[in-house]
Design a protein around this motif. Structure first.
Motif, short mmCIF file in Angstrom:
data_model
loop_
_atom_site.label_atom_id
_atom_site.label_comp_id
_atom_site.label_asym_id
_atom_site.label_seq_id
_atom_site.Cartn_x
_atom_site.Cartn_y
_atom_site.Cartn_z
N PHE A 190 0.75 -8.49 -19.10
CA PHE A 190 2.00 -8.02 -19.70
C PHE A 190 2.75 -7.04 -18.78
N ALA A 191 2.08 -6.58 -17.73
CA ALA A 191 2.65 -5.50 -16.91
C ALA A 191 3.63 -6.02 -15.87
N ASP A 192 4.54 -5.14 -15.47
CA ASP A 192 5.45 -5.43 -14.35
C ASP A 192 4.86 -4.91 -13.05
N SER A 193 4.11 -3.81 -13.14
CA SER A 193 3.49 -3.26 -11.93
C SER A 193 2.14 -2.66 -12.28
N PHE A 194 1.25 -2.66 -11.28
CA PHE A 194 -0.12 -2.21 -11.49
C PHE A 194 -0.56 -1.47 -10.23
N ASN A 195 -1.28 -0.38 -10.42
CA ASN A 195 -1.66 0.43 -9.26
C ASN A 195 -3.05 1.02 -9.43
N PHE A 196 -3.80 1.07 -8.33
CA PHE A 196 -5.02 1.90 -8.32
C PHE A 196 -5.28 2.38 -6.90
N ASN A 197 -6.19 3.34 -6.78
CA ASN A 197 -6.44 3.95 -5.48
C ASN A 197 -7.78 3.51 -4.88
N PRO A 198 -7.77 2.53 -3.98
CA PRO A 198 -9.03 2.19 -3.30
C PRO A 198 -9.62 3.41 -2.58
N HIS A 199 -8.78 4.41 -2.28
CA HIS A 199 -9.34 5.61 -1.62
C HIS A 199 -10.15 6.47 -2.59
N TRP B 198 -12.37 5.11 -5.04
CA TRP B 198 -13.70 4.62 -5.42
C TRP B 198 -14.08 3.31 -4.74
N LEU B 199 -13.31 2.88 -3.76
CA LEU B 199 -13.64 1.60 -3.14
C LEU B 199 -13.94 1.77 -1.65
N LEU B 200 -14.33 2.98 -1.29
CA LEU B 200 -14.86 3.26 0.04
C LEU B 200 -13.84 3.16 1.17
N VAL B 201 -12.56 3.03 0.82
CA VAL B 201 -11.50 3.05 1.84
C VAL B 201 -11.07 4.50 2.00
N ASN B 202 -11.00 4.95 3.25
CA ASN B 202 -10.65 6.37 3.45
C ASN B 202 -9.23 6.67 2.98
N PHE B 203 -9.05 7.92 2.59
CA PHE B 203 -7.73 8.40 2.17
C PHE B 203 -6.74 8.22 3.33
N ASP B 204 -5.47 7.74 3.17
CA ASP B 204 -4.96 7.37 1.89
C ASP B 204 -4.75 5.87 1.80
N ILE C 232 0.85 -1.18 0.00
CA ILE C 232 0.00 0.00 0.00
C ILE C 232 0.89 1.24 0.00
N GLN C 233 0.80 2.00 -1.07
CA GLN C 233 1.51 3.29 -1.14
C GLN C 233 0.53 4.39 -0.72
N GLY C 234 1.05 5.60 -0.59
CA GLY C 234 0.18 6.71 -0.20
C GLY C 234 -0.61 7.28 -1.36
N SER C 235 -0.09 7.15 -2.58
CA SER C 235 -0.75 7.79 -3.71
C SER C 235 -0.31 7.12 -5.01
N ALA C 236 -1.09 7.35 -6.04
CA ALA C 236 -0.73 6.81 -7.36
C ALA C 236 0.57 7.46 -7.85
N SER C 237 0.79 8.73 -7.47
CA SER C 237 2.03 9.40 -7.88
C SER C 237 3.24 8.67 -7.33
N GLU C 238 3.15 8.26 -6.05
CA GLU C 238 4.28 7.54 -5.45
C GLU C 238 4.49 6.20 -6.15
N ALA C 239 3.38 5.53 -6.46
CA ALA C 239 3.48 4.21 -7.09
C ALA C 239 4.18 4.33 -8.44
N HIS D 42 4.23 -0.16 -16.46
CA HIS D 42 3.47 0.16 -15.26
C HIS D 42 2.07 0.60 -15.67
N ILE D 43 1.06 0.11 -14.96
CA ILE D 43 -0.32 0.51 -15.27
C ILE D 43 -0.84 1.41 -14.16
N ASP D 44 -1.29 2.58 -14.57
CA ASP D 44 -1.91 3.53 -13.63
C ASP D 44 -3.42 3.48 -13.85
N ALA D 45 -4.11 2.86 -12.88
CA ALA D 45 -5.58 2.78 -12.97
C ALA D 45 -6.18 3.48 -11.74
N ALA D 46 -5.59 4.63 -11.39
CA ALA D 46 -5.88 5.29 -10.11
C ALA D 46 -7.37 5.30 -9.78
#
Ligand code: PLP
Length: 442
Positions: free
Chosen positions: A255-264, A266-272, A106-113, A231-235
């Motif tokens: 095909f990806a090496d890394s994949f990221n999205f932000n549950p904060h 649209w998945l009801l998990v509070n920021f961050d 779990i990272q803090g943000s898509a930018s960090e990922a 890298h896939i950004d699906a924030a």
């Protein structure tokens, strides 16, 4: 959970914390659990139906408190990232499991990922090229490295390039605002002919402006063939992939090496809470591992301990997986799917309202919870409409440019949004439009 229950549970939590503080002398200083203790104590995947709050809190006492502080924090994170990865039907290669090479953090943000992925990719390519040609200096390689992303990517990708000290080139997107193979290939060939070293591609699933999707099935194989980290950004859009009807949007993730999205988002998990998976965790650890004496474990590293400090920029970390554990269990997978589906349905309701008014046009395909629309007419007219909408302060819209067009974006975001809110929002926009067009005529 309604507001009445939330008040009650919140007060119970204060009591729980106060009891903990009062009884702290009776608790163990150092946990006596072994690495890997937590996984067998909880199910292998998220529940389909909601669990009760009592059950979750009992499990906190039974499962989390004996592994107080770091072991529990780390182990719950690994298992929650596997739960979430399974919800998305990520390929097994991205899951930690018992003995996998991949895993989630779990990272803090898509930018960090994105930055972490870029730095890991940079280290990997430098090591590979130096192994092949030992005389090559890191500086000589770095100045030739090039990363790629589409012209629709979020600005955080450009920032990752800036911070990582590498060139970043944008690939022109197609008529549906997607990055395609032909455009990427063309730039790649030109760059290779000039002696540059392509090493990293960021594909976006659900772009910020209009929620378009890069063509992973085309772009992915090129990345693999050219030995470029993908890298896939699906924030934003990543949350929707828990619904079988939207999962196809993630096809090509293999095909990806890394994949990221932000549950904060649209998945009801509070920021961050930004969920990132890698296929080979050794790639991250290889890039970020430093082991000063004051950070050595008492446990000799037997390979069983995941040490997330090597997967990220900061050293210290929060117990963010607790939020995931509570949300996944309180809603169940079905509850989370219902949340996503409702938003997508409301976006389509809004789209059809817009389409019924001949003064407006829809500017991009509506796939998830975002509707891009505008008044047929000049950019100035649309800027004036946005100005009226936002200064009336009843709803808030954020615009974007799609090519040379100024476009308004209606985003369904709130947990508690209902059809009536959407209808009211649209009526408000229509009224302001009528006022604007009248003022233009007068
Ligand atoms: N990527 C996309 C596609 C986004 O839409 C956003 C934010 O809206 C980001 C990245 C940046 O996200 P974060 O604030 O988590 O860094």
């Amino acid at each position: 959970m309604n507001s009445g229950e939330f008040r009650r549970r919140g007060k119970e939590m204060v009591d729980y914390v106060a009891d903990y503080l009062e009884g702290i002398e009776g608790r163990q200083v150092y946990p006596d659990v072994e690495p890997g203790y937590l996984r067998p104590l909880i199910p292998a995947s998220a529940p389909e139906e909601p669990d009760t709050f009592e059950d979750i809190l009992n499990d906190v006492e039974k499962i989390i408190m004996p592994g107080a502080a770091s072991p529990a924090c780390t182990e719950l994170e690994t298992v929650m990232m596997d739960w979430l990865g399974k919800m998305l039907k990520l390929p097994d290669a991205f899951l930690a499991g018992q003995a996998g090479e991949g895993g989630g953090v779990i990272q803090g943000s898509a930018s960090e990922a994105t930055l972490v992925a870029l730095l890991a990719a940079r280290t990997k390519v430098v090591s590979r090229l130096q192994a092949a040609s030992p005389g090559l200096t890191q500086g000589a390689i770095m100045e030739k490295l090039v990363a790629y992303t589409s012209d629709q990517a979020h600005s955080s990708v450009e920032r990752a390039g800036l911070i990582g000290g590498v060139k970043l080139k944008t690939i022109p997107s197609d008529g549906k605002f997607a990055m395609r193979a032909s455009a990427l290939q063309e730039v790649l060939e030109r760059d290779k002919a000039e002696g540059l070293i392509p090493f990293f591609v960021v594909a976006t699933l659900g772009t910020t402006s209009c929620c378009s999707f890069d063509n992973l099935l085309e772009v992915g194989p090129i990345c693999n063939k050219e030995d470029m980290w993908l890298h896939i950004d699906a924030a934003y859009a990543g949350s929707s992939f828990i619904c079988p009807e939207f999962r196809h949007l993630l096809n090509g993730v293999e095909f990806a090496d890394s994949f990221n999205f932000n549950p904060h988002k649209w998945l009801l998990v509070n920021f961050d809470c930004s969920a990132m998976w890698v296929k080979k965790r050794a790639d991250l650890i290889g890039a970020f591992k430093l082991d000063p004496l004051y950070l050595k474990h008492n446990h000799q590293d037997s390979g069983l301990i995941t040490d997330y400090r090597h997967w990220q920029l900061p050293l210290g970390r929060r117990f963010r997986s607790l939020k995931m554990w509570f949300v996944f269990r309180m809603y169940g997978v079905r509850g989370l799917q219902a949340h996503i589906r409702k938003h997508v349905q409301l976006a389509h309701e809004f789209e059809s309202l817009v389409r019924q008014d001949p003064r407006f046009e829809i500017c991009a395909e509506v796939t998830l919870g975002l509707v891009c629309f505008r008044l047929k007419g000049s950019n100035k007219l649309n800027e004036d409409l946005l100005e009226r909408i936002n200064s009336a302060r009843k709803i808030h819209l954020v615009p974007c440019h799609l090519r040379d067009k100024f476009v308004l974006r209606f985003a369904i975001c709130s947990r508690s949004v209902e059809l009536a809110h959407v209808q009211r929002g649209w009526e408000h926009i229509r009224q302001l439009t009528t006022d604007l067009l009248r003022a233009e005529r007068d």
